[in-house]
Design a protein around this motif. Structure first.
Motif, PDB file in Angstrom:
ATOM      1  N   LEU A   1      23.170  83.312 -82.463  1.00  0.00           N
ATOM      2  CA  LEU A   1      22.490  83.679 -81.225  1.00  0.00           C
ATOM      3  C   LEU A   1      21.122  84.285 -81.510  1.00  0.00           C
ATOM      4  N   VAL A   2      21.062  85.150 -82.501  1.00  0.00           N
ATOM      5  CA  VAL A   2      19.784  85.767 -82.860  1.00  0.00           C
ATOM      6  C   VAL A   2      18.796  84.701 -83.332  1.00  0.00           C
ATOM      7  N   ALA A   3      19.283  83.745 -84.121  1.00  0.00           N
ATOM      8  CA  ALA A   3      18.411  82.660 -84.584  1.00  0.00           C
ATOM      9  C   ALA A   3      17.883  81.835 -83.417  1.00  0.00           C
ATOM     10  N   ASP A   4      18.658  81.760 -82.330  1.00  0.00           N
ATOM     11  CA  ASP A   4      18.237  81.013 -81.141  1.00  0.00           C
ATOM     12  C   ASP A   4      17.349  81.836 -80.220  1.00  0.00           C
ATOM     13  N   GLY A   5      17.100  83.095 -80.582  1.00  0.00           N
ATOM     14  CA  GLY A   5      16.167  83.905 -79.808  1.00  0.00           C
ATOM     15  C   GLY A   5      16.778  84.865 -78.817  1.00  0.00           C
ATOM     16  N   VAL A   6      18.072  85.152 -78.919  1.00  0.00           N
ATOM     17  CA  VAL A   6      18.697  86.076 -77.985  1.00  0.00           C
ATOM     18  C   VAL A   6      18.114  87.479 -78.169  1.00  0.00           C
ATOM     19  N   GLY A   7      17.915  88.183 -77.046  1.00  0.00           N
ATOM     20  CA  GLY A   7      17.394  89.543 -77.114  1.00  0.00           C
ATOM     21  C   GLY A   7      18.466  90.598 -77.151  1.00  0.00           C
ATOM     22  N   GLU A   8      19.626  90.296 -76.561  1.00  0.00           N
ATOM     23  CA  GLU A   8      20.701  91.289 -76.520  1.00  0.00           C
ATOM     24  C   GLU A   8      22.053  90.593 -76.554  1.00  0.00           C
TER      25      GLU A   8
END
Length: 369
Positions: free
Chosen positions: A132-139
């Motif tokens: 998710l972080v790699a896909d740009g999630v903020g939270e």
């Protein structure tokens, strides 16, 4: 394919997986049964969906524990697939790290619908959050039917603190992490210490239910009012700016005025600003449904009082944030502050971005920036 999601964050986290389960010509209702009103709402949604002429599937807790409510409708009741961790990508990402529950609270039907605790492994959760972080999630929001009990079936004991610490350490690019409902009985010093990391949001929501020890025993809850105070003290020692929420039941069987006032007093003493208040709703098959009831109008009146108290504290908390810079996860025209308050923007902001906003006023329960 349309997925209509009701109820808890666990249902929300399952939405994307359910959307992949069915084809484009179906409507799937992920139902809730936490109250009788939720079951009736699921039936209402099913009736409305049938009128579209599309195939209608109903899954979730109402389908599991009250299938008869749908017997006269041309819908298909389907079992929910148990794929963990479940992830829903919106402006924020909801990650269901476990399903089911091993406790036997006398009022709860969810355990009957979802079965025993089944935790995703630590490695599964870390991998899901890293993607998710790699896909740009903020939270990322961690959720489960019994989030505090995560890992009991893996390690023989709850290990939520271990999971949170691993995510903060092993996914260093994770901007923000938020926890859903916590059990006061399982707030440990180790979990409280996790809140010293600024990436773990200063918000905690407790499955409090009551402030009266005798009622808590009849609910078969594992905490007392004193334990709830101890849990909150640990959390606030670690994070003084913590905003506290709680689930509260008004009018539980045998609750008299003194017991209700104990709940009201505890909610005030803890400073609960995010309150989910429910008048007691007897659920078939639960022990509480056979206990001496409180009159429905009395339960509703007590619920109104609890909500009014919490709304006053909520307004005061908002007032304290006016003029303070906040880092907000944008949903376009609004977003969520670290403390869990809604912030509305004067002009749209990029969705999914973490933006800086300075509220100029509070209005109708939200901050205006």
């Amino acid at each position: 394919m349309s997925v209509l999601t009701m109820g808890c964050r666990s249902n929300l986290a399952e939405a994307d997986g359910l959307a992949r389960l069915a084809g484009p010509d179906r409507i799937l209702i992920n139902s809730c049964a936490v109250t009788e009103a939720a079951v009736l709402e699921a039936r209402r949604l099913a009736r409305r969906a049938v009128r579209t002429g599309r195939e209608v599937w109903v899954t979730g807790c109402a389908a599991a524990v009250a299938p008869g409510r749908f017997a006269d409708l041309p819908v298909r009741l389907v079992a929910k697939p148990r794929v963990l961790p479940a992830v829903a990508w919106r402006a924020r990402a909801f990650v269901a790290v476990a399903d089911g529950c091993d406790h036997r609270c006398t009022f709860c039907v969810t355990r009957l619908a979802r079965g025993p605790m089944r935790s995703a492994s630590l490695e599964q959760v870390v991998a899901a959050v890293a993607r998710l972080v790699a896909d740009g999630v903020g939270e990322v929001v961690l959720t489960a039917v019994d989030l505090s009990g995560w890992g009991r079936d893996l390690f023989g004991e709850p290990a939520l603190a271990r999971l949170v610490a691993a995510l903060l350490e092993r996914v260093p690019a994770l901007p923000r992490l938020r926890l859903s409902t916590l059990d006061p009985a399982e707030v440990t010093p180790e979990l409280a210490r996790c809140f010293t990391d600024p990436r773990l949001m200063p918000q905690a929501h407790l499955s409090l239910q009551s402030g009266d020890d005798q009622v808590l025993k009849r609910m078969r809850r594992r905490h007392s009012a004193a334990r709830a105070k101890e849990a909150v003290a640990m959390l606030r020692d670690a994070r003084p700016d913590l905003a506290l929420g709680a689930d509260l039941i008004a009018g539980f069987p045998t609750e008299d005025e003194d017991a209700f006032e104990a709940t009201r007093a505890l909610a005030g003493a803890l400073g609960i600003v995010h309150a989910h208040v429910f008048p007691f709703s007897p659920r078939p098959g639960t022990p509480a449904s056979r206990m001496p009831p409180v009159a429905a109008d009395v339960a509703k009146h007590r619920a109104r009082l609890l909500r009014a108290d919490a709304q006053a504290r909520h307004r005061a908390a908002l007032a304290r944030l006016v003029g303070q810079p906040l880092e907000v996860v944008s949903e376009g025209d609004k977003g969520l502050s670290p403390q869990g308050f809604e912030v509305r923007f004067g002009a749209p902001r990029p969705r999914r971005a973490i933006v800086r906003a300075v509220p100029t006023r509070a209005f109708e329960g939200v901050l205006i920036a």
